[in-house]
Design a protein around this motif. Structure first.
Motif, mmCIF file in Angstrom:
data_model
loop_
_atom_site.group_PDB
_atom_site.id
_atom_site.type_symbol
_atom_site.label_atom_id
_atom_site.label_comp_id
_atom_site.label_asym_id
_atom_site.label_seq_id
_atom_site.Cartn_x
_atom_site.Cartn_y
_atom_site.Cartn_z
ATOM 1 N N LEU A 68 0.818 -1.221 0.000
ATOM 2 C CA LEU A 68 0.000 0.000 0.000
ATOM 3 C C LEU A 68 0.845 1.260 0.000
ATOM 4 N N GLN A 69 2.115 1.153 -0.356
ATOM 5 C CA GLN A 69 3.052 2.266 -0.262
ATOM 6 C C GLN A 69 2.543 3.511 -1.003
ATOM 7 N N MET A 95 -0.621 4.054 -1.909
ATOM 8 C CA MET A 95 -2.076 4.220 -1.772
ATOM 9 C C MET A 95 -2.508 4.797 -0.431
ATOM 10 N N VAL A 96 -1.587 4.966 0.489
ATOM 11 C CA VAL A 96 -1.969 5.434 1.828
ATOM 12 C C VAL A 96 -1.354 6.787 2.099
ATOM 13 N N SER A 97 -1.936 7.432 3.123
ATOM 14 C CA SER A 97 -1.450 8.755 3.513
ATOM 15 C C SER A 97 -0.160 8.634 4.312
ATOM 16 N N GLU A 98 0.477 9.797 4.553
ATOM 17 C CA GLU A 98 1.703 9.817 5.348
ATOM 18 C C GLU A 98 1.443 9.347 6.771
ATOM 19 N N ASP A 99 0.274 9.698 7.306
ATOM 20 C CA ASP A 99 -0.071 9.258 8.670
ATOM 21 C C ASP A 99 -0.159 7.745 8.745
ATOM 22 N N MET A 100 -0.720 7.138 7.701
ATOM 23 C CA MET A 100 -0.839 5.683 7.695
ATOM 24 C C MET A 100 0.554 5.043 7.593
ATOM 25 N N LYS A 101 1.428 5.659 6.762
ATOM 26 C CA LYS A 101 2.799 5.146 6.679
ATOM 27 C C LYS A 101 3.497 5.212 8.035
ATOM 28 N N THR A 102 3.249 6.336 8.739
ATOM 29 C CA THR A 102 3.826 6.482 10.085
ATOM 30 C C THR A 102 3.292 5.383 11.019
ATOM 31 N N SER A 103 2.013 5.044 10.866
ATOM 32 C CA SER A 103 1.415 3.993 11.706
ATOM 33 C C SER A 103 2.105 2.657 11.469
ATOM 34 N N PHE A 104 2.432 2.359 10.188
ATOM 35 C CA PHE A 104 3.145 1.110 9.908
ATOM 36 C C PHE A 104 4.507 1.094 10.614
ATOM 37 N N SER A 105 5.180 2.245 10.604
ATOM 38 C CA SER A 105 6.486 2.342 11.272
ATOM 39 C C SER A 105 6.346 2.147 12.773
ATOM 40 N N LEU A 106 5.273 2.710 13.334
ATOM 41 C CA LEU A 106 5.035 2.555 14.772
ATOM 42 C C LEU A 106 4.802 1.089 15.129
ATOM 43 N N ILE A 107 4.042 0.394 14.268
ATOM 44 C CA ILE A 107 3.799 -1.040 14.517
ATOM 45 C C ILE A 107 5.125 -1.792 14.520
ATOM 46 N N ASP A 108 5.969 -1.495 13.568
ATOM 47 C CA ASP A 108 7.268 -2.168 13.473
ATOM 48 C C ASP A 108 8.133 -1.896 14.695
ATOM 49 N N ARG A 109 8.187 -0.597 15.097
ATOM 50 C CA ARG A 109 9.015 -0.245 16.262
ATOM 51 C C ARG A 109 8.465 -0.867 17.548
ATOM 52 N N ALA A 110 7.134 -0.883 17.694
ATOM 53 C CA ALA A 110 6.538 -1.483 18.892
ATOM 54 C C ALA A 110 6.841 -2.974 18.974
ATOM 55 N N GLY A 111 6.761 -3.643 17.815
ATOM 56 C CA GLY A 111 7.083 -5.076 17.811
ATOM 57 C C GLY A 111 8.526 -5.327 18.178
ATOM 58 N N GLN A 112 9.424 -4.525 17.602
ATOM 59 C CA GLN A 112 10.833 -4.680 17.918
ATOM 60 C C GLN A 112 11.104 -4.416 19.399
ATOM 61 N N ARG A 113 10.332 -3.472 19.961
ATOM 62 C CA ARG A 113 10.533 -3.136 21.373
ATOM 63 C C ARG A 113 10.121 -4.298 22.280
#
Length: 452
Positions: free
Chosen positions: A359-360, A362-380
């Protein structure tokens, strides 16, 4: 207890692991001692995010240790009350002596005798044989047969003494234990009376038996009655084999009897039998007795019942093994927990990455940021699990430090900048790294360095 320190309170202040002993009452009102361990869990910023605390019941260990200390104190008291001069030497110097020895050598206080060399009190006519015996004790663990010598007291007076020495371990180091008995007043006694006097040397709480050349008991002290149940009258003239259990096997007793026939010393533990048939463990020291003319007169045997001591040592070993098993179970639990958490988290992070790639555009910048947050939270979360496992390994001493060459900037700082860049931007901060050296290669453990 109300006055005991809480490990969690200490961790909140110091962010360091902390261990303390607590005492608590159970439902029945019985007091228990616990070893309470607390460990912090820190995030990547060094902030305390979680605390782990567990307790191990050490009541039985404490009771066993106290019992051993009481036993040692009792033994020390018996040594002080002994009518025989007793000393312990290391490097030729006296490091322990009882009051009887100090009095025998003409000293008012035991402390004045400590640090002196026992060889300095030996009469010149006996010094060379004495040195030879001490050299033999230093080079080989054994008991040197009792001999008669002349000593010179502090005031110059010459006295006759009976000396017995053996090699022991004292405070973790090899030492010589000596027994010195002043026989000046008894010099003219007959061989029978002298043999009997030798039996009186030892403390009443320890069994002392004197046998003649035929192995028949000629003297047994009250300690013998306390341990074996026989009175002196019941055993006089009887063979010492009366107390043997014969459960140690024919091969052992054949070797044991051969030593006796050769008039050799023996030190070790035996399983003996009391009057009522009870089998006990006895620490035995057998020393041959020789006359001034080197004629064999019999044996003096010192027996100490160590049944309870050995039982307590076994209980301590069992408690130690139980504690080690508890640590093993804890490690296995943490490993299982790591697996159970990592599996779903890795799936979430992976699918999040796939969605982000699909969806790179097709989504807004906020949604892209949400994907990054999910990744960082999982790594944490995965990082937190790793911290728990490593804390467990450090606590048990099983953490393996792997040293290798690392580029401090490329391997450590650059990834950290990427990880913290978003947080900095969210706070309107600029992250700037200035490298003032070209030599950024170090030898270190990657994981430990990342924790800093």
């Amino acid at each position: 207890s109300k006055s005991a320190t809480c490990p969690l309170n200490v961790i909140k202040k110091t962010k360091q692991s902390y261990t303390v002993e607590h005492e608590h009452l159970d439902a029945s009102g019985q007091l228990h001692a616990f070893s309470v361990h607390g460990h912090p869990v820190l995030d990547e910023n060094g902030n305390l995010i979680q605390m782990i605390e567990y307790s191990i019941d050490i009541s039985e260990q404490k009771r066993n240790i106290l019992a051993l200390k009481e036993s040692e104190q009792k033994f020390k008291s018996l040594i002080e009350q002994s009518p025989v001069g007793i000393l312990i030497m290391q490097n030729g110097k006296i490091i322990f002596a009882n009051k009887v020895l100090a009095k025998t050598l003409g000293f008012r206080k035991v402390s004045d005798l400590l640090g002196e060399k026992i060889i300095d009190f030996v009469h010149p006519d006996f010094k060379e044989p004495a040195k030879a015996r001490m050299k033999l004790l230093k080079t080989k663990d054994r008991v040197v047969d009792s001999v008669e010598e002349k000593f010179i007291r502090k005031n110059g007076e010459v006295i006759d003494v009976l000396v017995l020495g053996q090699t022991i371990e004292f405070e973790g180091e090899k030492a010589i234990q000596g027994y010195i008995y002043d026989i000046t007043e008894n010099k003219k006694l007959s061989e029978e009376n002298l043999t009997l006097k030798l039996g009186i040397e030892c403390v009443n709480e320890t069994a002392v038996v004197v046998t003649n050349t035929s192995g028949e008991i000629t003297y047994a002290n009250p300690g013998f009655t306390n341990i074996y149940g026989y009175t002196e009258e019941e055993v006089l003239g009887k063979k010492i084999s009366l107390i043997k259990s014969y459960i140690m096997g024919k091969a052992f007793y054949d070797i044991f009897e051969s030593k006796i026939k050769e008039h050799k010393s023996y030190n070790g533990e035996l399983f003996n039998k009391t009057k009522n048939g009870t089998i006990i463990t006895v620490d035995v020291s057998l020393t041959p007795i020789f006359s001034p003319e080197n004629k064999f007169m019999g044996y003096i045997e010192i027996h100490k019942d160590v049944t309870e001591r050995n039982k307590k040592e076994a209980e301590l070993l069992k408690a130690k093994e139980a504690a080690e098993q508890a640590d093993k179970v804890k490690s296995e639990f943490l490993a299982q927990m790591s697996h159970e958490i990592r599996t779903p988290i890795n799936a979430i992070v992976s699918f999040s990455g796939l969605l982000k790639d699909e969806l790179q555009d097709m989504v807004s910048e906020d949604m892209k940021t949400s994907f990054s947050l999910i990744d960082r939270a999982g790594q944490r979360i995965i990082r937190t699990v790793d911290l728990l496992l490593n804390l467990s390994e450090i606590h048990t001493g099983s953490y393996q430090c792997i040293l290798k060459q690392i580029n401090l900037y490329e391997d450590i700082l650059a990834p950290a900048i990427v990880n913290y860049k978003y947080h900095a931007e969210a706070k309107n901060l600029d992250m700037v790294v200035n490298i003032e050296t070209e030599d950024t290669i170090v030898t270190a453990d990657t994981y430990s360095l990342e924790q800093i």
